[in-house]
Design a protein around this motif. Sequence first.
Motif, mmCIF file in Angstrom:
data_model
loop_
_atom_site.group_PDB
_atom_site.id
_atom_site.type_symbol
_atom_site.label_atom_id
_atom_site.label_comp_id
_atom_site.label_asym_id
_atom_site.label_seq_id
_atom_site.Cartn_x
_atom_site.Cartn_y
_atom_site.Cartn_z
ATOM 1 N N ASN A 114 45.758 -45.255 -17.531
ATOM 2 C CA ASN A 114 44.326 -45.246 -18.324
ATOM 3 C C ASN A 114 43.858 -43.691 -18.577
ATOM 4 N N GLU A 115 43.400 -43.629 -19.523
ATOM 5 C CA GLU A 115 43.231 -42.175 -19.971
ATOM 6 C C GLU A 115 42.232 -41.258 -18.974
ATOM 7 N N GLN A 116 41.197 -42.300 -18.482
ATOM 8 C CA GLN A 116 40.074 -41.505 -17.589
ATOM 9 C C GLN A 116 40.916 -41.104 -16.381
ATOM 10 N N VAL A 117 41.655 -41.913 -15.898
ATOM 11 C CA VAL A 117 42.547 -41.618 -14.678
ATOM 12 C C VAL A 117 43.575 -40.395 -15.081
ATOM 13 N N LYS A 118 44.112 -40.397 -16.059
ATOM 14 C CA LYS A 118 45.238 -39.373 -16.541
ATOM 15 C C LYS A 118 44.283 -38.085 -16.833
ATOM 16 N N MET A 119 43.280 -37.944 -17.322
ATOM 17 C CA MET A 119 42.296 -36.691 -17.203
ATOM 18 C C MET A 119 41.876 -36.348 -16.134
ATOM 19 N N TYR A 120 41.533 -37.349 -15.149
ATOM 20 C CA TYR A 120 41.066 -37.009 -13.664
ATOM 21 C C TYR A 120 42.322 -36.360 -12.980
ATOM 22 N N ILE A 121 43.434 -36.742 -12.970
ATOM 23 C CA ILE A 121 44.453 -36.430 -12.066
ATOM 24 C C ILE A 121 45.077 -35.005 -12.526
ATOM 25 N N GLU A 122 45.035 -34.900 -13.959
ATOM 26 C CA GLU A 122 45.474 -33.639 -14.282
ATOM 27 C C GLU A 122 45.027 -32.308 -13.808
ATOM 28 N N LYS A 123 43.742 -32.386 -13.029
ATOM 29 C CA LYS A 123 43.091 -31.193 -12.515
ATOM 30 C C LYS A 123 43.590 -30.664 -11.218
ATOM 31 N N TYR A 124 44.534 -31.544 -10.735
ATOM 32 C CA TYR A 124 45.005 -31.290 -9.463
ATOM 33 C C TYR A 124 46.372 -30.391 -9.497
ATOM 34 N N PRO A 125 46.862 -29.877 -8.371
ATOM 35 C CA PRO A 125 48.087 -29.063 -8.349
ATOM 36 C C PRO A 125 49.363 -30.166 -8.546
ATOM 37 N N GLU A 164 52.127 -30.342 -7.234
ATOM 38 C CA GLU A 164 52.701 -31.492 -6.007
ATOM 39 C C GLU A 164 51.719 -32.580 -5.802
ATOM 40 N N VAL A 165 50.497 -32.448 -5.784
ATOM 41 C CA VAL A 165 49.436 -33.714 -5.838
ATOM 42 C C VAL A 165 49.724 -34.520 -7.049
ATOM 43 N N THR A 166 49.856 -34.048 -8.064
ATOM 44 C CA THR A 166 49.873 -34.984 -9.252
ATOM 45 C C THR A 166 51.271 -36.018 -9.097
ATOM 46 N N GLY A 167 52.364 -35.064 -8.701
ATOM 47 C CA GLY A 167 53.603 -35.716 -8.435
ATOM 48 C C GLY A 167 53.601 -36.889 -7.544
ATOM 49 N N MET A 168 52.792 -36.521 -6.249
ATOM 50 C CA MET A 168 52.685 -37.734 -5.291
ATOM 51 C C MET A 168 51.913 -38.856 -5.869
ATOM 52 N N PHE A 169 50.893 -38.590 -6.440
ATOM 53 C CA PHE A 169 50.044 -39.264 -7.232
ATOM 54 C C PHE A 169 50.815 -40.390 -8.096
ATOM 55 N N GLN A 170 51.755 -39.871 -8.890
ATOM 56 C CA GLN A 170 52.531 -40.541 -9.788
ATOM 57 C C GLN A 170 53.461 -41.535 -9.035
ATOM 58 N N ALA A 196 39.193 -59.272 -6.287
ATOM 59 C CA ALA A 196 38.238 -58.436 -5.680
ATOM 60 C C ALA A 196 39.026 -57.365 -4.689
ATOM 61 N N SER A 197 40.228 -57.604 -4.698
ATOM 62 C CA SER A 197 41.220 -56.414 -3.915
ATOM 63 C C SER A 197 41.263 -55.188 -4.701
ATOM 64 N N PHE A 198 41.583 -54.195 -3.651
ATOM 65 C CA PHE A 198 41.550 -52.961 -4.358
ATOM 66 C C PHE A 198 42.311 -51.796 -3.610
ATOM 67 N N VAL A 199 43.147 -50.948 -4.332
ATOM 68 C CA VAL A 199 43.952 -49.723 -3.601
ATOM 69 C C VAL A 199 43.150 -48.400 -4.188
ATOM 70 N N ARG A 200 42.634 -47.609 -3.536
ATOM 71 C CA ARG A 200 42.181 -46.327 -4.077
ATOM 72 C C ARG A 200 43.047 -45.230 -3.770
ATOM 73 N N LEU A 201 43.327 -44.235 -4.390
ATOM 74 C CA LEU A 201 44.082 -42.976 -4.263
ATOM 75 C C LEU A 201 43.194 -41.962 -4.698
ATOM 76 N N ILE A 202 42.985 -41.217 -3.497
ATOM 77 C CA ILE A 202 41.809 -40.053 -3.643
ATOM 78 C C ILE A 202 42.652 -38.912 -3.440
ATOM 79 N N PRO A 203 42.714 -38.054 -4.384
ATOM 80 C CA PRO A 203 43.557 -36.690 -4.595
ATOM 81 C C PRO A 203 42.529 -35.819 -4.054
#
Length: 109
Positions: free
Chosen positions: A2-13, A15-21, A50-57
Amino acid sequence: MNEQVKMYIEKYPPEVTGMFQILRGLIYDSVSVDLAETLWAKLPSYYAGASFVRLIPFKDHINIEAQAAIRHKEELTGYKITPKGMVQIYANQEVPLEVLKQVFAETLI
């Protein structure tokens, strides 16, 4: 992704973006249903109905919000579990792939 998710995660270091992927891929590998990837309250979220998982960097770790995480507390003894049942994984920790795959599968059924 998702483009919004991509733009959001790019602001992190890196090592965090790698773990996110890694975690994002594991979520998709854990279930055979179609998932909706979106930002919910500015948090990357993965929905199966209705079920979800969230990744909160954060700058040095990622919190994982998944309903089934608390049931696997004994298997996650090396990781902090927050009072709300979120698993915290720091950039210098190994990602517990097999346990999280089970957590994601049980949460997103």
